[in-house]
Motif scaffolding. Structure first.
Motif, mmCIF file in Angstrom:
data_model
loop_
_atom_site.group_PDB
_atom_site.id
_atom_site.type_symbol
_atom_site.label_atom_id
_atom_site.label_comp_id
_atom_site.label_asym_id
_atom_site.label_seq_id
_atom_site.Cartn_x
_atom_site.Cartn_y
_atom_site.Cartn_z
ATOM 1 N N HIS A 180 0.653 -0.672 -4.582
ATOM 2 C CA HIS A 180 -0.412 -1.208 -5.144
ATOM 3 C C HIS A 180 -1.344 -1.050 -4.043
ATOM 4 O O HIS A 180 -1.736 -1.673 -3.066
ATOM 5 N N GLU A 211 1.032 -1.099 -0.035
ATOM 6 C CA GLU A 211 0.024 0.223 -0.024
ATOM 7 C C GLU A 211 0.920 1.247 -0.061
ATOM 8 O O GLU A 211 0.693 2.177 -0.866
ATOM 9 N N GLU A 264 -5.514 0.034 -7.921
ATOM 10 C CA GLU A 264 -5.202 -1.281 -8.308
ATOM 11 C C GLU A 264 -6.004 -1.622 -9.599
ATOM 12 O O GLU A 264 -5.510 -2.478 -10.347
ATOM 13 N N LEU A 318 -6.987 -7.784 -7.206
ATOM 14 C CA LEU A 318 -6.064 -8.648 -7.844
ATOM 15 C C LEU A 318 -6.064 -10.152 -7.692
ATOM 16 O O LEU A 318 -5.843 -10.813 -8.742
ATOM 17 N N PRO A 337 -6.574 -3.765 0.192
ATOM 18 C CA PRO A 337 -6.311 -4.018 -1.187
ATOM 19 C C PRO A 337 -6.156 -5.444 -1.154
ATOM 20 O O PRO A 337 -5.449 -5.997 -0.305
ATOM 21 N N LYS A 355 -5.801 0.987 -2.902
ATOM 22 C CA LYS A 355 -7.109 0.992 -3.747
ATOM 23 C C LYS A 355 -7.297 2.162 -4.640
ATOM 24 O O LYS A 355 -8.278 2.123 -5.464
ATOM 25 N N SER A 391 -3.397 -3.817 -12.188
ATOM 26 C CA SER A 391 -3.454 -5.217 -11.978
ATOM 27 C C SER A 391 -3.258 -5.762 -13.175
ATOM 28 O O SER A 391 -2.811 -6.904 -13.332
#
Length: 233
Positions: free
Chosen positions: A55, A34, A60, A95, A91, A57, A64
């Motif tokens: 990676h 994050e 993503e 993914l 998150p 919210k 991805s």
């Protein structure tokens, strides 16, 4: 095909990190996180020298597809969140879903999460429970709480210290001030604490003592009405 690992990280005490999690983070071709600054501290603590890529919210959906292509090419990629298990109010879900759809192996390591310790230490039945995570801050909040009015299973919520009292007051309006609750804060940290009692009692406590740290609220379910045995005449 490579493998996507979802790797839990400590929610408080660094000793909660597993040996397997450390090995996976060392061996992976890439570690997704994050916040690279937060995860950088974790990796440094365990002497893990690996490349970190953000990676979260907010990106993503955009990142991805490229990550899935790297997995298809045979790379091993690990995903961590700032704390706890990826995908649990963090998150991870999106993914994992995209990787599975592409036929990629997804493995989740067992490990730290705030939800289970709070549930088990609440003293409420934990053989069956409902995890609600964070309630909506505004739109849909009241409706979601109302939808749980007749829920008989133990309910688990995540909440910030700034909204704890407001949430407990809304619970009291919906479930009754005498409903039992356990508020666990700072799980696995130095000042871990559980405050238990009726909603009314716990609200009073946090009005007198300002809430601090991240909270897990465990609320008792509605007691089932016992039906009397009917005798045939």
């Amino acid at each position: 095909m490579g493998t996507l690992y979802l790797v839990p990280t400590p929610v408080g005490n660094m000793e909660d990190m597993t040996f397997r999690a450390i090995r996976i983070l060392k061996e992976a071709d890439l570690v997704l996180c994050e916040d690279t600054r937060t995860s950088g501290i974790l990796l440094k603590h365990f002497e893990i020298k690996n490349h970190l890529m953000a990676h979260h919210k907010f990106n993503e959906h955009g990142t991805s597809a490229n990550i899935v292509n790297r997995l298809k090419a045979g790379e091993t990629i690990a995903l961590i969140s700032d704390a706890g298990t990826p995908g649990i109010s963090d998150p991870g879900f999106f993914l994992a879903r995209e990787a599975i759809a592409a036929g990629i192996t997804v493995q989740t390591l067992p490990g730290a999460t705030a939800m289970i310790p709070a549930l088990v230490s609440s003293g409420f039945p934990c053989d069956r429970f409902v995890f609600e995570g964070f309630l909506p801050q505004k739109k849909g909040r009241k409706t979601q709480i109302e939808s749980l009015k007749d829920e008989s299973r133990t309910m688990v919520f995540y909440e910030s210290p700034y909204r704890v009292v407001k949430t407990l007051e809304q619970f009291a309006e919906t479930f009754g001030a005498d409903r039992q609750v356990s508020c666990c804060r700072e799980i696995s940290k130095l000042h871990e604490e559980s405050v238990r009692g009726t909603l009314e009692e716990v609200i009073t406590h946090f009005k007198e003592t300002a809430p601090r740290g991240e909270f897990v609220i465990v609320l008792a379910g509605k007691e089932k009405t016992k039906k009397g045995n009917k005798q045939n005449d």
